[in-house]
Design an enzyme around this catalytic site. Structure first.
Site, PDB file in Angstrom:
ATOM      1  N   ASP A 115       0.859  -1.186   0.000  1.00  0.00           N
ATOM      2  CA  ASP A 115       0.000   0.000   0.000  1.00  0.00           C
ATOM      3  C   ASP A 115       0.889   1.227   0.000  1.00  0.00           C
ATOM      4  O   ASP A 115       2.013   1.203   0.520  1.00  0.00           O
ATOM      5  CB  ASP A 115      -0.914  -0.001   1.228  1.00  0.00           C
ATOM      6  CG  ASP A 115      -1.962  -1.106   1.167  1.00  0.00           C
ATOM      7  OD1 ASP A 115      -2.397  -1.449   0.054  1.00  0.00           O
ATOM      8  OD2 ASP A 115      -2.338  -1.623   2.239  1.00  0.00           O
ATOM      9  N   ASP A 131      -7.381  -0.684  -4.777  1.00  0.00           N
ATOM     10  CA  ASP A 131      -8.484  -0.286  -3.905  1.00  0.00           C
ATOM     11  C   ASP A 131      -9.275   0.864  -4.521  1.00  0.00           C
ATOM     12  O   ASP A 131     -10.504   0.918  -4.397  1.00  0.00           O
ATOM     13  CB  ASP A 131      -7.946   0.138  -2.536  1.00  0.00           C
ATOM     14  CG  ASP A 131      -7.245  -1.004  -1.813  1.00  0.00           C
ATOM     15  OD1 ASP A 131      -7.639  -2.162  -2.024  1.00  0.00           O
ATOM     16  OD2 ASP A 131      -6.304  -0.730  -1.046  1.00  0.00           O
TER      17      ASP A 131
END
Length: 211
Positions: A115, A131
């Site tokens: 991430d 995402d």
């Protein structure tokens, strides 16, 4: 369908490139952080090992089965109902597929998901491009299914249910009508007074043989 496939692969490729950059470049930065817009956007390297259980995250067999079902449903809609779907709906389904598959690739190959996007006003949440694909897809699909393509389905379902309810009532009316007709016929039969077979019409005397 080829266009949808190419778009999905391109979206997955963009996601994987950003993750590759995060692992090889962002992680090497001091603290793994690059401030972009103060108080609004930072690039922060983090590794998600699947503890965050959601429809996109989680490494359990159950979550894998759920994601496979979601992928199969999206592919089914793109193949079987492509002509009925608006272009924006098909793009949203491609985004949804790219988001699901993008994170699953990292779980399978690297045992974690990189991430890198941090919005301070959301707290400590750090996410990635996959995402974003999934979030945008869900927002678009919700609107489209609630007010456009899905509305047609809801209208059809409502009419289908109404027709099913109407059929038993119609059957009852037909039975009642048949019963009323039978009763009327019986009443008419009882009211008849046929002449005797051995009496001539208009004569008060009976036909006596030999007379």
């Amino acid at each position: 369908m080829l266009t949808d496939l190419v778009l999905t692969l391109v979206l997955i490729g963009i996601d994987q490139l950003t993750k590759f950059w995060a692992v090889n470049t962002l992680a090497a930065m001091p603290g793994g952080v690059i401030p972009v817009i103060g108080g609004v956007l930072n690039l922060v390297y983090a590794e998600n090992t699947g503890a965050d259980v959601s429809f996109l995250r989680g490494r359990s067999i159950a979550m894998l089965i759920v994601r496979l079902f979601q992928v199969a449903l999206a592919v089914y809609l793109l193949i079987r109902h492509r002509e009925k779907l608006a272009k924006i709906t098909r793009i949203a389904l491609c985004l949804f597929l790219a988001g699901l598959i993008g994170n699953q690739i990292n779980y399978l190959l690297f045992d974690y998901v990189p991430d890198m996007i941090h919005l301070p006003f959301l707290g400590g949440v750090i996410f990635n491009v996959a995402d974003i694909w999934a979030f945008v897809a869900m927002a678009v699909l919700f609107v489209r299914l609630a007010f456009f393509e899905g509305k047609d389905f809801v209208d059809w379902l409502g009419k289908h249910i109404t027709q099913k309810k109407a059929k038993p009532e119609q059957g009852k009316k037909e039975k009642n009508s048949a019963a009323e007709s039978a009763i009327s016929g019986d009443s008419a039969g009882k009211g008849e007074n046929p002449l005797p077979q051995n009496c001539e019409s208009g004569s008060g005397e009976a036909n006596v043989p030999g007379k």
